[in-house]
Design a protein around this motif. Structure first.
Motif, PDB file in Angstrom:
ATOM      1  N   VAL A 182      10.337  44.570  -0.733  1.00 23.26           N
ATOM      2  CA  VAL A 182      11.465  44.438   0.201  1.00 23.26           C
ATOM      3  C   VAL A 182      12.121  43.094  -0.066  1.00 23.26           C
ATOM      4  O   VAL A 182      11.478  42.041   0.049  1.00 23.26           O
ATOM      5  CB  VAL A 182      10.993  44.509   1.670  1.00 23.26           C
ATOM      6  CG1 VAL A 182      12.185  44.360   2.614  1.00 23.26           C
ATOM      7  CG2 VAL A 182      10.256  45.813   1.941  1.00 23.26           C
ATOM      8  N   TYR A 212      13.230  48.329  -1.624  1.00 24.61           N
ATOM      9  CA  TYR A 212      14.193  48.305  -0.528  1.00 24.61           C
ATOM     10  C   TYR A 212      14.951  46.987  -0.590  1.00 24.61           C
ATOM     11  O   TYR A 212      14.381  45.918  -0.387  1.00 24.61           O
ATOM     12  CB  TYR A 212      13.479  48.433   0.823  1.00 24.61           C
ATOM     13  CG  TYR A 212      13.012  49.838   1.123  1.00 24.61           C
ATOM     14  CD1 TYR A 212      13.795  50.703   1.878  1.00 24.61           C
ATOM     15  CD2 TYR A 212      11.789  50.296   0.641  1.00 24.61           C
ATOM     16  CE1 TYR A 212      13.357  52.002   2.160  1.00 24.61           C
ATOM     17  CE2 TYR A 212      11.344  51.589   0.906  1.00 24.61           C
ATOM     18  CZ  TYR A 212      12.137  52.435   1.670  1.00 24.61           C
ATOM     19  OH  TYR A 212      11.718  53.712   1.943  1.00 24.61           O
ATOM     20  N   HIS A 237      15.832  52.440  -2.996  1.00 20.58           N
ATOM     21  CA  HIS A 237      16.249  52.932  -1.678  1.00 20.58           C
ATOM     22  C   HIS A 237      17.464  52.190  -1.125  1.00 20.58           C
ATOM     23  O   HIS A 237      17.997  52.579  -0.088  1.00 20.58           O
ATOM     24  CB  HIS A 237      15.089  52.811  -0.689  1.00 20.58           C
ATOM     25  CG  HIS A 237      13.879  53.595  -1.086  1.00 20.58           C
ATOM     26  ND1 HIS A 237      13.715  54.931  -0.785  1.00 20.58           N
ATOM     27  CD2 HIS A 237      12.762  53.242  -1.787  1.00 20.58           C
ATOM     28  CE1 HIS A 237      12.542  55.362  -1.266  1.00 20.58           C
ATOM     29  NE2 HIS A 237      11.948  54.348  -1.882  1.00 20.58           N
ATOM     30  N   THR A 240      18.320  48.503   3.685  1.00 24.48           N
ATOM     31  CA  THR A 240      18.092  49.262   4.919  1.00 24.48           C
ATOM     32  C   THR A 240      17.962  48.296   6.093  1.00 24.48           C
ATOM     33  O   THR A 240      17.301  47.267   5.973  1.00 24.48           O
ATOM     34  CB  THR A 240      16.799  50.094   4.811  1.00 24.48           C
ATOM     35  OG1 THR A 240      16.863  50.905   3.629  1.00 24.48           O
ATOM     36  CG2 THR A 240      16.627  50.999   6.011  1.00 24.48           C
ATOM     37  N   VAL A 243      13.512  48.530   7.447  1.00 30.89           N
ATOM     38  CA  VAL A 243      12.684  49.202   6.444  1.00 30.89           C
ATOM     39  C   VAL A 243      11.526  49.952   7.083  1.00 30.89           C
ATOM     40  O   VAL A 243      11.207  51.085   6.697  1.00 30.89           O
ATOM     41  CB  VAL A 243      12.145  48.170   5.430  1.00 30.89           C
ATOM     42  CG1 VAL A 243      11.109  48.812   4.510  1.00 30.89           C
ATOM     43  CG2 VAL A 243      13.278  47.572   4.629  1.00 30.89           C
TER      44      VAL A 243
END
Length: 349
Positions: A182, A212, A237, A240, A243
């Motif tokens: 992330v 992410y 992805h 976001t 997450v």
């Protein structure tokens, strides 16, 4: 307390913004007068909507160098006499220190950096010494400040705040083992995703990397995946908002292969949900990583060791509750009690 927080240039989607929202909201709700001065109009403004309505937000209308200088001059010269400043930018600390000398204002200048001092090229680290006191978010940053000649009694190690969360308990319903990244998609810079992708070439074929985050290097990283023939083992992805509400498969670990960090908030977010972490041994990583208790580390630059640790973590059995407990010193109740005491202390000196 009357506090003005002055940021460095930020994107609106990083760990710094997460901490700012938590800290400013807490201070505002406890009766303090809080103002946030942005160094740039962040491309992503959603985070500003999470701030307490009582917090005044100020941002520059123009981003060129001359107009930004006028903007900061106006901020300082028009502020109330009892304003104290918590500053995230070394260059602004030096500017405000010079203005204070000229105007004889009796304000306090407090540094609060969210990055490693030793790995920056956008400013002269010696500008930091113009602050009266310093809030350090990691042991390594405190050491770097002392290496600049700053007295230890002027530095307060406060870390960053972590929220309590329920254990994440998802089913890995696709039969694969999921490794989680992330953060900003950056191939060769701070985030060093090139190293992670090369490690993925060497790991067990059952392991999938979930990425992410977004960034200008995303297409370049995807091309690298094709060159390494790992495209089927890396899932992109995008960025976001949350997450943890988006995940559909339980990650066996969260990973950072960064060249440097301040204090990685994403580790605290993961560990507070019981997820162990893998880290490169960048300066300060061991403030969070406790080897084989809440994660593992490898030697930065050693792709083979990184891959080995990923394989080991995929087979290891970490106790999620112990992972949660391992970051107790970061949880908000302790953090904010310490922060309030430190700010009152330095302002009243």
């Amino acid at each position: 307390m009357n506090l003005t927080f002055v940021t460095n240039k930020i994107s609106g989607r990083g760990g710094t913004e997460t901490v700012l929202v938590k800290v400013l909201n807490n201070l505002a709700k406890n009766g303090n007068s809080i103002r946030l001065v942005l160094s740039n109009l962040t491309p992503n403004k959603e985070w500003l909507h999470n701030l307490d309505p009582s917090i005044k937000i100020v941002y520059p209308k123009n981003s060129d160098k001359f107009n930004r200088l006028l903007y900061f001059l106006r901020i300082f010269l028009t502020s109330a006499k009892n304003t104290n400043y918590v500053i995230l930018s070394p260059n602004i600390i030096k500017l405000f220190a010079k203005l204070r000398n000229l105007t004889h204002k009796k304000c306090k200048l407090i540094s609060w950096f969210h990055f490693s001092i030793a790995n920056q090229h956008d400013y002269d680290p010696k500008n930091i010494i113009f602050a009266d006191y310093h809030l350090a978010i990691s042991s390594q940053i405190k050491k770097q400040m002392m290496d600049l000649g700053i007295e230890e009694q002027r530095i307060f190690l406060i870390f960053n705040p972590a929220e309590h969360h329920k254990l994440l308990n998802l089913k890995a319903n696709d039969g694969q083992k999921h490794l989680l990244y992330v953060g900003r998609v950056q191939k060769n810079g701070q985030k060093n995703l090139k190293e992670l992708l090369h490690a993925m070439k060497l790991v067990d074929s059952s392991i999938v990397l979930d990425v992410y985050g977004g960034g200008k290097d995303e297409e370049e990283c995807k091309r690298l995946c094709k060159e390494l023939e790992i495209s089927n083992h890396v899932k992109w992805h995008g960025w976001t908002e949350n997450v943890w509400d988006t995940l559909s498969n339980q990650p066996f670990a969260l990973i950072l292969t960064s060249k440097f960090e301040g204090l990685p908030m994403v580790f605290l977010e993961g560990m507070s949900r019981g997820i162990p972490c893998i880290s490169a041994n960048f300066d300060g990583y061991n403030d969070v990583i406790k080897d084989h208790l809440n994660g593992m580390f490898y030697s930065l630059g050693n792709v083979e060791e990184c891959a080995s640790k990923i394989n080991e973590m995929a087979q290891a059995k970490f106790e999620p509750v112990n992972v949660q407990k391992s970051i107790s010193k970061f949880y908000e109740e302790q953090y904010f009690n310490n922060l309030h005491n430190v700010l009152k202390k330095v302002i009243n000196y």
